[in-house]
Design a protein around this motif. Structure first.
Motif, PDB file in Angstrom:
ATOM      1  N   VAL A   1      37.157  43.989  43.429  1.00 34.36           N
ATOM      2  CA  VAL A   1      38.297  44.024  42.537  1.00 34.36           C
ATOM      3  C   VAL A   1      38.414  45.279  41.499  1.00 34.36           C
ATOM      4  O   VAL A   1      39.305  45.867  41.513  1.00 34.36           O
ATOM      5  CB  VAL A   1      38.292  42.760  41.550  1.00 34.36           C
ATOM      6  N   LYS A   2      37.136  45.853  41.351  1.00 33.62           N
ATOM      7  CA  LYS A   2      37.096  47.280  40.581  1.00 33.62           C
ATOM      8  C   LYS A   2      37.721  48.370  41.296  1.00 33.62           C
ATOM      9  O   LYS A   2      38.456  49.246  40.700  1.00 33.62           O
ATOM     10  CB  LYS A   2      35.740  47.323  40.063  1.00 33.62           C
ATOM     11  N   TYR A   3      37.231  48.357  42.660  1.00 36.77           N
ATOM     12  CA  TYR A   3      37.630  49.526  43.305  1.00 36.77           C
ATOM     13  C   TYR A   3      38.612  49.263  44.191  1.00 36.77           C
ATOM     14  O   TYR A   3      39.107  50.129  45.018  1.00 36.77           O
ATOM     15  CB  TYR A   3      36.672  50.130  44.263  1.00 36.77           C
ATOM     16  N   GLY A   4      39.325  48.225  44.185  1.00 36.76           N
ATOM     17  CA  GLY A   4      40.436  47.839  45.010  1.00 36.76           C
ATOM     18  C   GLY A   4      41.533  47.960  44.231  1.00 36.76           C
ATOM     19  O   GLY A   4      41.646  48.573  43.080  1.00 36.76           O
ATOM     20  N   PRO A   5      42.677  47.374  44.506  1.00 36.51           N
ATOM     21  CA  PRO A   5      44.318  47.499  43.956  1.00 36.51           C
ATOM     22  C   PRO A   5      44.058  47.176  42.602  1.00 36.51           C
ATOM     23  O   PRO A   5      44.661  48.111  41.724  1.00 36.51           O
ATOM     24  CB  PRO A   5      44.929  46.889  44.752  1.00 36.51           C
ATOM     25  N   PRO A   6      43.461  46.188  42.107  1.00 36.25           N
ATOM     26  CA  PRO A   6      43.779  45.881  40.678  1.00 36.25           C
ATOM     27  C   PRO A   6      42.999  46.753  39.764  1.00 36.25           C
ATOM     28  O   PRO A   6      43.479  47.217  38.779  1.00 36.25           O
ATOM     29  CB  PRO A   6      43.223  44.620  40.647  1.00 36.25           C
ATOM     30  N   GLY A   7      41.865  47.395  40.134  1.00 38.30           N
ATOM     31  CA  GLY A   7      41.284  48.406  39.087  1.00 38.30           C
ATOM     32  C   GLY A   7      40.748  47.545  37.898  1.00 38.30           C
ATOM     33  O   GLY A   7      40.689  48.344  36.916  1.00 38.30           O
ATOM     34  N   ASN A   8      40.112  46.491  37.920  1.00 39.22           N
ATOM     35  CA  ASN A   8      39.874  45.776  37.026  1.00 39.22           C
ATOM     36  C   ASN A   8      38.275  45.630  37.081  1.00 39.22           C
ATOM     37  O   ASN A   8      37.770  45.367  37.925  1.00 39.22           O
ATOM     38  CB  ASN A   8      40.422  44.282  37.081  1.00 39.22           C
ATOM     39  N   GLU A   9      37.681  46.123  35.817  1.00 35.16           N
ATOM     40  CA  GLU A   9      36.255  46.204  35.749  1.00 35.16           C
ATOM     41  C   GLU A   9      35.641  45.045  35.293  1.00 35.16           C
ATOM     42  O   GLU A   9      34.193  44.752  35.211  1.00 35.16           O
ATOM     43  CB  GLU A   9      35.704  47.366  35.065  1.00 35.16           C
TER      44      GLU A   9
END
Length: 118
Positions: free
Chosen positions: A35-43
């Motif tokens: 999720v962090k490095y994918g399209p959402p960019g959420n950590e």
């Protein structure tokens, strides 16, 4: 090192639980990294599962040291158990392997008294 059989059983079960929990935390951390490095960019996933995984990693390593001593594992087996903390899901594979080889036995003999026959 001689330990109370109840303590030995509890520590062995705790080791098995830590091996499974460490692998589950890997799954959560990998999902958080996706999720962090994918399209959402959420950590948020990494922020939640990072510390959980770190704590379970430390617990697993400490329990390897204790259980290896209690069960008198060889140095190579202990080092393999420690190395299995690094790759994802390897702690479960090690736990299953050790169980099949009898390295996690909690009782030295029969658990009940034999009854005479005849």
């Amino acid at each position: 090192m001689t330990a109370d059989p109840t303590l030995r059983t509890r520590l062995t079960r705790l080791f098995v639980a830590a091996a499974i929990a460490e692998a589950c935390s890997w799954a959560g951390l990998l999902a958080g990294m996706a999720v962090k490095y994918g399209p959402p960019g959420n950590e948020i996933g990494v922020q939640i599962f990072g510390p959980i995984h770190g704590g379970l990693f430390v617990a697993y390593v400490a329990l390897v040291a204790v259980v290896a001593r209690l069960h008198r594992w060889s140095w190579p087996a202990t080092l393999v158990a420690l190395a299995c903390a690094v790759p994802p899901f390897a702690t479960i594979a090690f736990e299953r392997w050790a169980h099949r080889r009898g390295m996690l036995r909690t009782a030295a003999g029969p658990t009940r008294t034999p009854t005479p026959v005849g």
